[in-house]
Design a protein around this motif. Structure first.
Motif, PDB file in Angstrom:
ATOM      1  N   ALA A   1       1.382  -5.704  -0.607  1.00  0.00           N
ATOM      2  CA  ALA A   1       0.678  -6.842  -1.211  1.00  0.00           C
ATOM      3  C   ALA A   1      -0.254  -6.381  -2.325  1.00  0.00           C
ATOM      4  O   ALA A   1      -0.310  -6.995  -3.401  1.00  0.00           O
ATOM      5  CB  ALA A   1      -0.101  -7.609  -0.146  1.00  0.00           C
ATOM      6  N   ASP A   2      -0.973  -5.284  -2.102  1.00  0.00           N
ATOM      7  CA  ASP A   2      -1.879  -4.759  -3.125  1.00  0.00           C
ATOM      8  C   ASP A   2      -1.120  -4.322  -4.369  1.00  0.00           C
ATOM      9  O   ASP A   2      -1.593  -4.504  -5.491  1.00  0.00           O
ATOM     10  CB  ASP A   2      -2.692  -3.582  -2.583  1.00  0.00           C
ATOM     11  CG  ASP A   2      -3.766  -4.004  -1.591  1.00  0.00           C
ATOM     12  OD1 ASP A   2      -4.031  -5.217  -1.482  1.00  0.00           O
ATOM     13  OD2 ASP A   2      -4.331  -3.113  -0.931  1.00  0.00           O
ATOM     14  N   ARG A   3       0.047  -3.740  -4.189  1.00  0.00           N
ATOM     15  CA  ARG A   3       0.847  -3.280  -5.333  1.00  0.00           C
ATOM     16  C   ARG A   3       1.444  -4.463  -6.096  1.00  0.00           C
ATOM     17  O   ARG A   3       1.544  -4.424  -7.317  1.00  0.00           O
ATOM     18  CB  ARG A   3       1.985  -2.361  -4.888  1.00  0.00           C
ATOM     19  CG  ARG A   3       1.516  -1.093  -4.266  1.00  0.00           C
ATOM     20  CD  ARG A   3       0.865  -0.199  -5.286  1.00  0.00           C
ATOM     21  NE  ARG A   3       0.190   0.894  -4.594  1.00  0.00           N
ATOM     22  CZ  ARG A   3      -0.680   1.681  -5.157  1.00  0.00           C
ATOM     23  NH1 ARG A   3      -1.011   1.518  -6.401  1.00  0.00           N
ATOM     24  NH2 ARG A   3      -1.260   2.630  -4.472  1.00  0.00           N
ATOM     25  N   LEU A   4       1.827  -5.504  -5.389  1.00  0.00           N
ATOM     26  CA  LEU A   4       2.458  -6.650  -6.046  1.00  0.00           C
ATOM     27  C   LEU A   4       1.450  -7.625  -6.632  1.00  0.00           C
ATOM     28  O   LEU A   4       1.624  -8.114  -7.749  1.00  0.00           O
ATOM     29  CB  LEU A   4       3.382  -7.389  -5.071  1.00  0.00           C
ATOM     30  CG  LEU A   4       4.588  -6.592  -4.579  1.00  0.00           C
ATOM     31  CD1 LEU A   4       5.374  -7.408  -3.558  1.00  0.00           C
ATOM     32  CD2 LEU A   4       5.480  -6.183  -5.747  1.00  0.00           C
ATOM     33  N   ASP A   5       0.404  -7.928  -5.877  1.00  0.00           N
ATOM     34  CA  ASP A   5      -0.567  -8.941  -6.299  1.00  0.00           C
ATOM     35  C   ASP A   5      -1.886  -8.363  -6.787  1.00  0.00           C
ATOM     36  O   ASP A   5      -2.715  -9.085  -7.312  1.00  0.00           O
ATOM     37  CB  ASP A   5      -0.886  -9.893  -5.129  1.00  0.00           C
ATOM     38  CG  ASP A   5       0.326 -10.700  -4.694  1.00  0.00           C
ATOM     39  OD1 ASP A   5       1.293 -10.786  -5.462  1.00  0.00           O
ATOM     40  OD2 ASP A   5       0.287 -11.244  -3.588  1.00  0.00           O
ATOM     41  N   GLY A   6      -2.113  -7.082  -6.585  1.00  0.00           N
ATOM     42  CA  GLY A   6      -3.402  -6.479  -6.911  1.00  0.00           C
ATOM     43  C   GLY A   6      -4.351  -6.665  -5.733  1.00  0.00           C
ATOM     44  O   GLY A   6      -4.185  -7.583  -4.921  1.00  0.00           O
ATOM     45  N   LYS A   7      -5.328  -5.794  -5.646  1.00  0.00           N
ATOM     46  CA  LYS A   7      -6.291  -5.905  -4.545  1.00  0.00           C
ATOM     47  C   LYS A   7      -7.166  -7.118  -4.766  1.00  0.00           C
ATOM     48  O   LYS A   7      -7.560  -7.413  -5.896  1.00  0.00           O
ATOM     49  CB  LYS A   7      -7.145  -4.644  -4.460  1.00  0.00           C
ATOM     50  CG  LYS A   7      -6.363  -3.444  -3.986  1.00  0.00           C
ATOM     51  CD  LYS A   7      -7.258  -2.286  -3.687  1.00  0.00           C
ATOM     52  CE  LYS A   7      -6.416  -1.139  -3.158  1.00  0.00           C
ATOM     53  NZ  LYS A   7      -7.230  -0.070  -2.645  1.00  0.00           N
ATOM     54  N   PRO A   8      -7.498  -7.844  -3.694  1.00  0.00           N
ATOM     55  CA  PRO A   8      -8.370  -9.009  -3.854  1.00  0.00           C
ATOM     56  C   PRO A   8      -9.764  -8.587  -4.300  1.00  0.00           C
ATOM     57  O   PRO A   8     -10.255  -7.522  -3.927  1.00  0.00           O
ATOM     58  CB  PRO A   8      -8.410  -9.640  -2.455  1.00  0.00           C
ATOM     59  CG  PRO A   8      -7.879  -8.616  -1.524  1.00  0.00           C
ATOM     60  CD  PRO A   8      -7.086  -7.632  -2.320  1.00  0.00           C
TER      61      PRO A   8
ATOM     62  N   ARG B   1      -0.192  -4.480   3.737  1.00  0.00           N
ATOM     63  CA  ARG B   1      -1.310  -4.520   2.780  1.00  0.00           C
ATOM     64  C   ARG B   1      -0.992  -3.725   1.518  1.00  0.00           C
ATOM     65  O   ARG B   1      -1.307  -4.135   0.412  1.00  0.00           O
ATOM     66  CB  ARG B   1      -2.577  -3.972   3.422  1.00  0.00           C
ATOM     67  CG  ARG B   1      -3.256  -4.936   4.323  1.00  0.00           C
ATOM     68  CD  ARG B   1      -4.635  -4.405   4.714  1.00  0.00           C
ATOM     69  NE  ARG B   1      -5.177  -5.249   5.751  1.00  0.00           N
ATOM     70  CZ  ARG B   1      -5.587  -4.841   6.933  1.00  0.00           C
ATOM     71  NH1 ARG B   1      -5.553  -3.564   7.256  1.00  0.00           N
ATOM     72  NH2 ARG B   1      -6.062  -5.695   7.819  1.00  0.00           N
TER      73      ARG B   1
END
Length: 97
Positions: free
Chosen positions: A53-60, A50
């Motif tokens: 993913a948060d660092r690469l895509d940003g938090k949903p 998570r």
């Protein structure tokens, strides 16, 4: 609520000091930490996955359900309350504002 448009960010001495420590030595410490995080993710650590993913895509974006009132019928006050993280009670049955 976020800072006003044109407002100046407040000093964050811990973040600044931590950034200096992590980037010292050409960023070696930061590289070591990133590598360990990637290794944990490879091993199936959900929190590490998570974080990456948060660092690469940003938090949903957080979904807010207000199926009882269409957005165009909500007042500015109701919309700002939702932005701040609260779900307001409908004002006068959700009339336009």
């Amino acid at each position: 609520m976020g800072r006003p448009i044109g407002g100046v960010n407040k000093a964050k001495p811990f973040a600044d000091t931590l950034r200096v420590a992590l980037l010292s030595g050409g960023g070696r410490r930061l590289s070591i930490i990133a590598e360990k995080l990637a290794e944990k993710a490879e091993q199936g650590d959900i929190q590490a996955i998570r974080e990456i993913a948060d660092r690469l895509d940003g938090k949903p974006a957080q979904d807010i359900e207000r199926g009882d009132v269409p957005l165009h019928k909500m007042s500015d006050a109701e919309l700002f309350a939702i932005i701040r993280g609260g779900i307001p009670e409908p004002v006068d049955g959700g009339r336009e504002g």
